[in-house]
Design a protein around this motif. Structure first.
Motif, PDB file in Angstrom:
ATOM      1  N   LEU A 255      -7.319  -0.837   6.473  1.00  0.00           N
ATOM      2  CA  LEU A 255      -7.656  -1.402   5.164  1.00  0.00           C
ATOM      3  C   LEU A 255      -7.118  -2.819   4.981  1.00  0.00           C
ATOM      4  CD1 LEU A 255      -7.582   1.679   2.794  1.00  0.00           C
ATOM      5  CD2 LEU A 255      -9.543   0.437   3.703  1.00  0.00           C
ATOM      6  N   TYR A 256      -6.136  -3.219   5.785  1.00  0.00           N
ATOM      7  CA  TYR A 256      -5.737  -4.636   5.779  1.00  0.00           C
ATOM      8  C   TYR A 256      -6.915  -5.475   6.280  1.00  0.00           C
ATOM      9  CZ  TYR A 256      -3.981  -9.106   7.262  1.00  0.00           C
ATOM     10  OH  TYR A 256      -3.847 -10.456   7.441  1.00  0.00           O
TER      11      TYR A 256
ATOM     12  N   LEU B 170     -17.277   1.316   5.107  1.00  0.00           N
ATOM     13  CA  LEU B 170     -16.480   0.786   6.208  1.00  0.00           C
ATOM     14  C   LEU B 170     -16.610   1.702   7.414  1.00  0.00           C
ATOM     15  CD1 LEU B 170     -13.214   0.029   4.199  1.00  0.00           C
ATOM     16  CD2 LEU B 170     -14.882  -1.661   4.988  1.00  0.00           C
TER      17      LEU B 170
ATOM     18  N   HIS C  98      -3.161  -2.114   9.736  1.00  0.00           N
ATOM     19  CA  HIS C  98      -3.835  -1.120   8.908  1.00  0.00           C
ATOM     20  C   HIS C  98      -5.330  -1.442   8.870  1.00  0.00           C
ATOM     21  CE1 HIS C  98       0.298  -1.389   7.375  1.00  0.00           C
ATOM     22  NE2 HIS C  98       0.163  -0.175   6.872  1.00  0.00           N
TER      23      HIS C  98
ATOM     24  N   ASP D 192       1.750   2.571   2.766  1.00  0.00           N
ATOM     25  CA  ASP D 192       1.431   3.192   4.057  1.00  0.00           C
ATOM     26  C   ASP D 192       2.402   2.657   5.106  1.00  0.00           C
ATOM     27  OD1 ASP D 192       0.459   4.064   6.489  1.00  0.00           O
ATOM     28  OD2 ASP D 192      -1.598   3.378   6.153  1.00  0.00           O
TER      29      ASP D 192
ATOM     30  N   SER E 212     -12.809  -8.612   1.317  1.00  0.00           N
ATOM     31  CA  SER E 212     -12.652  -8.916  -0.097  1.00  0.00           C
ATOM     32  C   SER E 212     -12.338 -10.389  -0.311  1.00  0.00           C
ATOM     33  CB  SER E 212     -11.545  -8.043  -0.699  1.00  0.00           C
ATOM     34  OG  SER E 212     -11.383  -8.295  -2.064  1.00  0.00           O
TER      35      SER E 212
ATOM     36  N   SER F  98       0.804  -1.220   0.000  1.00  0.00           N
ATOM     37  CA  SER F  98       0.000   0.000   0.000  1.00  0.00           C
ATOM     38  C   SER F  98       0.838   1.272   0.000  1.00  0.00           C
ATOM     39  CB  SER F  98      -0.926   0.017   1.222  1.00  0.00           C
ATOM     40  OG  SER F  98      -0.158   0.150   2.422  1.00  0.00           O
TER      41      SER F  98
ATOM     42  N   ALA G 184     -10.042  -4.628   6.288  1.00  0.00           N
ATOM     43  CA  ALA G 184     -11.093  -4.541   5.273  1.00  0.00           C
ATOM     44  C   ALA G 184     -10.792  -5.452   4.088  1.00  0.00           C
ATOM     45  CB  ALA G 184     -11.260  -3.096   4.813  1.00  0.00           C
ATOM     46  N   SER G 185      -9.516  -5.634   3.768  1.00  0.00           N
ATOM     47  CA  SER G 185      -9.169  -6.483   2.625  1.00  0.00           C
ATOM     48  C   SER G 185      -9.562  -7.940   2.867  1.00  0.00           C
ATOM     49  CB  SER G 185      -7.681  -6.375   2.292  1.00  0.00           C
ATOM     50  OG  SER G 185      -6.879  -7.074   3.236  1.00  0.00           O
TER      51      SER G 185
ATOM     52  N   GLN H 285     -18.469  -0.310  -1.257  1.00  0.00           N
ATOM     53  CA  GLN H 285     -18.176  -0.804   0.088  1.00  0.00           C
ATOM     54  C   GLN H 285     -18.193   0.375   1.045  1.00  0.00           C
ATOM     55  OE1 GLN H 285     -16.898  -4.219   1.284  1.00  0.00           O
ATOM     56  NE2 GLN H 285     -17.695  -3.173   3.086  1.00  0.00           N
TER      57      GLN H 285
END
Length: 153
Positions: free
Chosen positions: A63-64, A89, A61, A39, A70, A37, A66-67, A87
């Motif tokens: 978004l980790y 969040l 993270h 980040d 997916s 990412s 959140a991934s 999506q």
């Protein structure tokens, strides 16, 4: 999950279907996500820095985490062929290195036009919600997945 993936077509889905995945968050996951990412926030990578934050230690993270939603959508419900459209969040708590995160998704609405599937998504650690939201995906139909008949020669 013992199976490598599950595939549902739009016609197979029904409101209330659920699937979940458990994942232990490892240091390598957080470092790898930082590399992917870009980040490199020290709250994720530096024990020294993170100790001074309100969390007192490194956190993954957002978004980790959140991934991982997916992963469930793309591999189990609805599975391969599903395409993300939307999506939301809501981050509600930290995920720390070593935490076991349980990701759950549940079909909440099916819209025939465009083969849209809405799912409630949730991540928990020790039974506490750390992330939730809603996903909308487009799901292939059984008809569109059938090979076309060869033209007569």
């Amino acid at each position: 999950m013992s199976e490598p993936f599950k595939t549902y077509y739009f016609e197979d889905l029904s409101v209330g279907m659920r699937e979940s995945l458990m994942k232990t968050v490892m240091n390598e996951d957080v470092v790898g996500f930082a590399e992917l990412s870009g980040d490199h926030n020290p709250i994720h990578l530096s024990e020294h820095f993170a100790k001074k934050t309100r969390f007192g230690e490194r956190i993954a993270h957002g978004l980790y985490t959140a991934s991982l939603i997916s992963a469930v959508l793309g591999m189990y419900l609805p599975g391969p062929g599903a395409v993300y459209l939307h999506q939301t969040l809501n981050f509600k708590g930290p995920v720390k290195i070593g935490d076991v995160v349980t990701i759950s998704v549940e079909v909440t609405e099916l819209v025939e036009k465009g083969r849209r599937c809405k799912l409630h998504c949730e991540a928990t650690v020790d039974g506490k919600v750390v992330l939730d939201g809603e996903a909308t995906v487009m799901v292939p139909s059984r008809e569109s997945a059938q090979p076309k008949a060869a033209a007569a020669s």
